[in-house]
Design a protein around this motif. Sequence first.
Motif, PDB file in Angstrom:
ATOM      1  N   SER A 279      -3.042 -77.097  62.316  1.00 51.85           N
ATOM      2  CA  SER A 279      -3.787 -76.378  63.337  1.00 51.85           C
ATOM      3  C   SER A 279      -4.889 -75.498  62.756  1.00 51.85           C
ATOM      4  CB  SER A 279      -2.833 -75.516  64.163  1.00 51.85           C
ATOM      5  OG  SER A 279      -2.177 -74.601  63.308  1.00 51.85           O
ATOM      6  N   ASN A 280      -5.191 -75.681  61.483  1.00 52.15           N
ATOM      7  CA  ASN A 280      -6.312 -74.938  60.888  1.00 52.15           C
ATOM      8  C   ASN A 280      -6.951 -75.784  59.787  1.00 52.15           C
ATOM      9  OD1 ASN A 280      -4.841 -74.264  58.331  1.00 52.15           O
ATOM     10  ND2 ASN A 280      -3.541 -73.123  59.760  1.00 52.15           N
TER      11      ASN A 280
ATOM     12  N   HIS B  57       9.848 -72.956  58.287  1.00 49.18           N
ATOM     13  CA  HIS B  57       8.973 -73.523  59.312  1.00 49.18           C
ATOM     14  C   HIS B  57       8.227 -74.752  58.801  1.00 49.18           C
ATOM     15  CE1 HIS B  57       9.757 -70.129  61.940  1.00 49.18           C
ATOM     16  NE2 HIS B  57       9.674 -69.384  60.868  1.00 49.18           N
TER      17      HIS B  57
ATOM     18  N   GLU C 274     -12.218 -73.567  68.765  1.00 46.88           N
ATOM     19  CA  GLU C 274     -11.446 -73.718  67.519  1.00 46.88           C
ATOM     20  C   GLU C 274     -11.506 -75.153  67.020  1.00 46.88           C
ATOM     21  OE1 GLU C 274      -8.299 -70.149  68.699  1.00 46.88           O
ATOM     22  OE2 GLU C 274      -7.635 -72.235  68.774  1.00 46.88           O
TER      23      GLU C 274
ATOM     24  N   VAL D 121       3.911 -77.567  75.258  1.00 48.26           N
ATOM     25  CA  VAL D 121       3.493 -76.168  75.240  1.00 48.26           C
ATOM     26  C   VAL D 121       3.834 -75.523  73.911  1.00 48.26           C
ATOM     27  CG1 VAL D 121       3.661 -75.905  77.706  1.00 48.26           C
ATOM     28  CG2 VAL D 121       5.622 -75.322  76.327  1.00 48.26           C
ATOM     29  N   MET D 122       4.724 -76.152  73.166  1.00 48.45           N
ATOM     30  CA  MET D 122       5.064 -75.650  71.839  1.00 48.45           C
ATOM     31  C   MET D 122       4.245 -76.426  70.811  1.00 48.45           C
ATOM     32  SD  MET D 122       7.204 -73.476  72.793  1.00 48.45           S
ATOM     33  CE  MET D 122       8.489 -73.090  74.001  1.00 48.45           C
ATOM     34  N   ALA D 123       4.035 -75.818  69.634  1.00 47.19           N
ATOM     35  CA  ALA D 123       3.366 -76.544  68.563  1.00 47.19           C
ATOM     36  C   ALA D 123       4.208 -77.778  68.244  1.00 47.19           C
ATOM     37  CB  ALA D 123       3.222 -75.658  67.333  1.00 47.19           C
TER      38      ALA D 123
ATOM     39  N   SER E 259       3.709 -68.649  60.631  1.00 52.74           N
ATOM     40  CA  SER E 259       4.111 -70.045  60.824  1.00 52.74           C
ATOM     41  C   SER E 259       3.126 -70.826  61.690  1.00 52.74           C
ATOM     42  CB  SER E 259       5.518 -70.116  61.428  1.00 52.74           C
ATOM     43  OG  SER E 259       5.590 -69.369  62.612  1.00 52.74           O
ATOM     44  N   LEU E 260       2.275 -70.143  62.455  1.00 54.30           N
ATOM     45  CA  LEU E 260       1.255 -70.868  63.235  1.00 54.30           C
ATOM     46  C   LEU E 260      -0.050 -70.087  63.157  1.00 54.30           C
ATOM     47  CD1 LEU E 260       0.580 -73.262  65.172  1.00 54.30           C
ATOM     48  CD2 LEU E 260       1.119 -71.728  67.065  1.00 54.30           C
ATOM     49  N   ALA E 261      -1.017 -70.642  62.450  1.00 48.93           N
ATOM     50  CA  ALA E 261      -2.310 -69.975  62.290  1.00 48.93           C
ATOM     51  C   ALA E 261      -3.373 -70.862  62.903  1.00 48.93           C
ATOM     52  CB  ALA E 261      -2.596 -69.723  60.817  1.00 48.93           C
ATOM     53  N   THR E 262      -3.924 -70.431  63.999  1.00 49.58           N
ATOM     54  CA  THR E 262      -4.917 -71.240  64.690  1.00 49.58           C
ATOM     55  C   THR E 262      -6.247 -70.511  64.803  1.00 49.58           C
ATOM     56  OG1 THR E 262      -3.203 -72.390  65.938  1.00 49.58           O
ATOM     57  CG2 THR E 262      -5.406 -72.429  66.856  1.00 49.58           C
ATOM     58  N   ASN E 263      -6.242 -69.270  65.304  1.00 52.65           N
ATOM     59  CA  ASN E 263      -7.527 -68.587  65.460  1.00 52.65           C
ATOM     60  C   ASN E 263      -7.944 -67.906  64.160  1.00 52.65           C
ATOM     61  OD1 ASN E 263      -6.477 -65.914  65.315  1.00 52.65           O
ATOM     62  ND2 ASN E 263      -5.926 -66.000  67.481  1.00 52.65           N
TER      63      ASN E 263
ATOM     64  N   ASN F 166       4.552 -71.037  55.310  1.00 59.91           N
ATOM     65  CA  ASN F 166       5.178 -71.555  56.531  1.00 59.91           C
ATOM     66  C   ASN F 166       4.264 -72.492  57.301  1.00 59.91           C
ATOM     67  OD1 ASN F 166       7.943 -70.583  56.736  1.00 59.91           O
ATOM     68  ND2 ASN F 166       7.046 -68.541  56.678  1.00 59.91           N
ATOM     69  N   ASP F 167       3.106 -72.827  56.696  1.00 65.20           N
ATOM     70  CA  ASP F 167       2.303 -73.916  57.251  1.00 65.20           C
ATOM     71  C   ASP F 167       1.517 -74.559  56.113  1.00 65.20           C
ATOM     72  OD1 ASP F 167      -0.145 -72.386  56.989  1.00 65.20           O
ATOM     73  OD2 ASP F 167      -0.941 -73.553  58.671  1.00 65.20           O
TER      74      ASP F 167
ATOM     75  N   ARG G 118      -5.796 -67.175  60.700  1.00 59.94           N
ATOM     76  CA  ARG G 118      -6.125 -67.911  59.472  1.00 59.94           C
ATOM     77  C   ARG G 118      -6.438 -66.954  58.332  1.00 59.94           C
ATOM     78  NH1 ARG G 118     -11.061 -71.084  60.968  1.00 59.94           N
ATOM     79  NH2 ARG G 118     -11.114 -71.356  58.715  1.00 59.94           N
TER      80      ARG G 118
ATOM     81  N   ILE H 143       7.528 -72.554  68.367  1.00 56.96           N
ATOM     82  CA  ILE H 143       6.435 -71.583  68.354  1.00 56.96           C
ATOM     83  C   ILE H 143       5.293 -72.164  69.183  1.00 56.96           C
ATOM     84  CG2 ILE H 143       5.512 -72.459  66.156  1.00 56.96           C
ATOM     85  CD1 ILE H 143       5.184 -68.996  66.041  1.00 56.96           C
ATOM     86  N   SER H 144       4.562 -71.289  69.854  1.00 58.31           N
ATOM     87  CA  SER H 144       3.483 -71.755  70.727  1.00 58.31           C
ATOM     88  C   SER H 144       2.244 -70.913  70.497  1.00 58.31           C
ATOM     89  CB  SER H 144       3.919 -71.642  72.186  1.00 58.31           C
ATOM     90  OG  SER H 144       2.861 -72.009  73.053  1.00 58.31           O
ATOM     91  N   ALA H 145       1.086 -71.472  70.833  1.00 58.86           N
ATOM     92  CA  ALA H 145      -0.148 -70.686  70.820  1.00 58.86           C
ATOM     93  C   ALA H 145      -0.159 -69.744  72.018  1.00 58.86           C
ATOM     94  CB  ALA H 145      -1.359 -71.601  70.861  1.00 58.86           C
TER      95      ALA H 145
ATOM     96  N   ARG I  36       7.200 -78.597  65.656  1.00 58.11           N
ATOM     97  CA  ARG I  36       7.783 -77.292  65.344  1.00 58.11           C
ATOM     98  C   ARG I  36       8.784 -76.910  66.424  1.00 58.11           C
ATOM     99  NH1 ARG I  36       4.811 -73.896  62.221  1.00 58.11           N
ATOM    100  NH2 ARG I  36       3.481 -74.966  60.777  1.00 58.11           N
TER     101      ARG I  36
END
Lengths: 300, 350
Positions: free
Chosen positions: B147-148, A117, B174, B197-199, A74-78, A99-100, A82, A174-176, B202
């Motif tokens: 975020s990507n 999500h 990034e 602090v959260m996305a 649900s959260l892909a950043t790095n 989910n994203d 990814r 969700i958080s990084a 979301r």
Amino acid sequence: MSRVEIALGPLTYNWQNPAREALYSAAATEEAFDIVYIGETVCAKRIPVAAAVMADAAETLEKAGRKVVYSALSLATNESERRQVTDLCEVEDLLVEANDAGALRTLAGRPHFVGPHMNVYNPGTLEALAERGAVSFCLPWEVNRKGIEVMARRANDLGVVVEIEVFGKAPLAISARCHHARAYGFTKDSCQYVCDRDPEGMAVRTLDGQNFLTLNGLQTQGHAVTLLVSEVQALRDMGVGRLRLSPMNMDMNAVARVYRDLLDGRTDAATAEQTLLGMLGDREPANGFYYGVEGSTWAA
Amino acid sequence: MDNAVHTSGASTQGTASGAPLDPDHPMELVCPAGTPAALQTAIDAGAHTIYFGFRNRTNARNFPGLNFNEEEAARAVETCRKHGVKPLIAINTYADAEDDAIWKRAVDCAADLKAGGIIACDIGLVSYAAKTHPDLPLHLSVQASASNPEAVKFYHEAYGVRRVVLPRVMSVPEIAELTAAVTPVETEVFVFGGLCVMAEGRCSLSSYATGLSPNKDGVCSPASHVRYEQDGDVMVSLLGDFTINRFDAGETAGYPTLCKGRFSSDARTGHLFEDPMSLDATTILGDLRKAGVKAVKVEGRQRGKAYVAQVVRSLRDAIDGKTDASRSSGTTHLMEGLGHTEGAYRRDWR
């Protein structure tokens, strides 16, 4: 009226491999599950550790006749997050739950699922994603009954499915940053996989001792367990096509059978609810989101 | 989203980082306006671009006494144009399932006014805007949590999104990688103000505690559900039925923003999510510039004219090379909470 399906949602917690294996080999034998979602939605770091067990689980489930859907992060950043999403979505013969939006891009043009999500709050969004190949939508937890009704109606017009989670702790954020690791004095990078110590996440209480939230790796869940039972008939009437049960540390096959019996008229809602409340034991139930009030509340 | 009250300020970080700013290629400074007066203040203080929203649930700062009706919006667009400032209209919540009329109306109105663009997150609404008003520039709100690079490309290819406001969960490397990968889509990042602090987009923590939703209602830790109760010497702050913090006598009782509260777990008791910090990335403006970031953004449509004036002026001076951006902005006293941080822009935040 068409048959309402039952799905086992993706495991949100970081169970150790023997527990994962037990969950999925049991689910393979349970005919009440039409669909089993596997895959990791919370943290990419958990994926390699469980990869072999999850691959075997997918095979066992498919052999047993369960339809397997792969839920993406649900959260892909790095980069590694990814890559996990892209690698999964690029396998053309897999049915994937996005989910994203990154997953949606790769999946466009072939049938895919849209997970809870994704922010699908209205028929316009549902239509836009159905146009691009989405065939099933598990709506966000905080959508209330009126929203569910409007979107389920539109989904039926479009020939796609709306799915609603009726059992499990609602993911709220969700958080990084990994708050679970942070509570133990670690960071996301140095986490020591502490989230595997808590099979239903780590309880967060207020300073006055009230149960409030649950830390589950990068994800924050509610403390209470979403439980929709006496609402199932209404969900069916609205045109909801599938109910999702999110795995908890208990006999999920038994939970699924209660819902199947309810849907098939072998039990009534009051009995089913009492049975499930009994199975929840000292866990608190909640259904507030469905009624458009505080998600933490139980409007019995 | 964040609406902690302003308490005291104390810098907790201030490390200089290296990359210089190039005054010949300034980054665009995007500033908030919660009221027509704040808009004029932002113009006077040197904003290149100003964003504001309508007075309803279509924007993520749906607080009493803030925002613009349609007439005020029309005047605001005109005022901006007269001063060579670009007006953007934030329509950055998710449209209601039963009735999306006010969201579509907001998009139509922005198009009629020929605003410099809208900042939106709802896929259905972005799709509507792209089909109905193909000339209206689309910026993807931070609330979409793209975020990507693949996510940004999705919005660009499907709906022609021209700029993306990046979530506050990404590190500078990034951001650099994403910015290079998504050309010609421009990137914009928050550099000052509240820190999620959260996305973003979301988070339904507030809905769980209060029934009011950041995504649907444009509120976070809504004031309507805040209470303070005295318990002996201790001041208790509550959101809905939940204690968010307890302050001993002598401690400043801050606003109960849910994720900035103090809670207990078996591992630790304290600020389990985030200390009551705000974002100040002034010291890394040069790094963001080098990362290819087109625009930097100030959070705070709910903040007053003094905040807008000082923060905007300070950042504009830093961008123009008039002050040393390797030092903290000197606006720490305007921060919400008890200090500031560069947040996820530095990887050790995680």
